[in-house]
Design a protein around this motif. Structure first.
Motif, mmCIF file in Angstrom:
data_model
loop_
_atom_site.group_PDB
_atom_site.id
_atom_site.type_symbol
_atom_site.label_atom_id
_atom_site.label_comp_id
_atom_site.label_asym_id
_atom_site.label_seq_id
_atom_site.Cartn_x
_atom_site.Cartn_y
_atom_site.Cartn_z
ATOM 1 N N SER A 138 46.526 38.130 48.261
ATOM 2 C CA SER A 138 45.915 39.523 48.843
ATOM 3 C C SER A 138 47.501 40.191 48.042
ATOM 4 N N SER A 141 48.974 40.188 45.055
ATOM 5 C CA SER A 141 48.594 41.178 43.575
ATOM 6 C C SER A 141 48.997 42.396 43.860
ATOM 7 N N ARG A 142 49.312 43.236 45.179
ATOM 8 C CA ARG A 142 49.479 44.443 44.646
ATOM 9 C C ARG A 142 50.509 45.229 45.063
ATOM 10 N N ARG A 197 41.238 35.014 42.385
ATOM 11 C CA ARG A 197 40.423 35.829 42.030
ATOM 12 C C ARG A 197 39.332 37.060 42.789
ATOM 13 N N GLN A 198 39.522 37.036 44.084
ATOM 14 C CA GLN A 198 39.218 37.995 45.591
ATOM 15 C C GLN A 198 39.843 39.214 44.891
ATOM 16 N N GLY A 200 42.190 39.654 42.475
ATOM 17 C CA GLY A 200 42.527 40.681 41.116
ATOM 18 C C GLY A 200 43.099 39.437 40.170
ATOM 19 N N ASP A 202 44.334 36.368 38.167
ATOM 20 C CA ASP A 202 43.529 35.411 37.042
ATOM 21 C C ASP A 202 44.371 34.208 37.306
ATOM 22 N N LYS A 234 47.966 39.312 36.718
ATOM 23 C CA LYS A 234 47.241 40.426 36.864
ATOM 24 C C LYS A 234 46.785 41.351 35.634
#
Length: 236
Positions: A138, A141-142, A197-198, A200, A202, A234
């Motif tokens: 996570s 992703s951020r 996926r959770q 964000g 792909d 992302k």
């Protein structure tokens, strides 16, 4: 404090003990030196490194971070093992590697500090060493900009991976120190893909890393049953 972040003090101590051997290609880190050209080429086949702002999460002694900087990227390597970071910094100074720097900070803290700041984020051979891998995914992703790439590599959790990565690599072939990996912390590709996926991300591509004990070499393959890598992106 170490216990306030997503890190296992025993894991940090384990890698800190070996820190001085990171850049010895015949040491316990020999497998990382062997697979580094393969993973670097794979990353480069999808993400342009020259001129990119790159983050290497769990960089250790800087093997991947250093090589990406030499391809023209502006690289920040982060880790929570201070001794390993000092080795990485010293190697960069001695080798004259441009555009690479290191910080002792958690990926979650950096995501709060610098969201959407990187074109490429790499997190290789790190997820299986933390208490909460999904938190790392996570945070990665951020940290990446929309349209950017995030690359992960880790170990499958199944009988074959247990035999190859733990019994074979640690106990029979002595390629890695015993206790390097814990079976319960290994991650199935489906589990990692779900976390992506959770968060964000792909999943765009996957690749396996196979070791041939006869010639002592690694190669990329479609077999993700032991060591594997995911390339994610992302969007939006």
């Amino acid at each position: 404090m170490i216990d306030s972040v997503n890190a296992d003090p025993a894991e940090l101590a384990k890698f800190s003990e070996l820190a001085h051997r990171w850049w010895d290609p015949e040491s316990e880190f020999r497998p990382l030196h062997q697979i580094n050209p393969l993973r670097l080429d794979w990353i480069q086949s999808m993400a342009e490194l020259s001129g990119a702002n790159v983050l290497d999460v769990g960089c250790g002694g800087g093997i991947l971070a250093d090589s990406m900087a030499r391809k023209g990227a502006d690289v920040l390597g982060i880790d929570l093992a201070g001794k390993s970071l000092r080795v990485a910094q010293l190697h960069a100074l001695e080798s004259g590697t441009p555009n690479v720097r290191y910080r002792e900070v958690s990926v979650e803290a950096l995501a709060d500090e610098q969201p959407s700041s990187f074109d490429v984020v790499t997190c290789m051979e790190m997820l299986e060493h933390v208490p909460d891998p999904s938190s790392v995914v996570s945070a990665c992703s951020r940290l990446v900009r929309p349209g950017g790439w995030v690359f992960f590599s880790t170990l499958h959790r199944n009988a074959k991976a247990f035999l190859h990565a733990i019994v074979g690599a640690e106990y029979l072939l002595n390629m890695l120190p015993r206790g390097t990996h814990e079976y319960a912390k290994m991650i199935r590709p489906s589990e990692l893909a779900w976390s992506c996926r959770q968060a964000g991300l792909d999943v765009m591509h996957s690749r396996g890393l196979e070791y041939n004990p006869i010639n002592g070499r690694y190669r990329l393959s479609a077999d993700t049953s032991v060591n594997y890598m995911l390339a994610t992106r992302k969007f939006g």
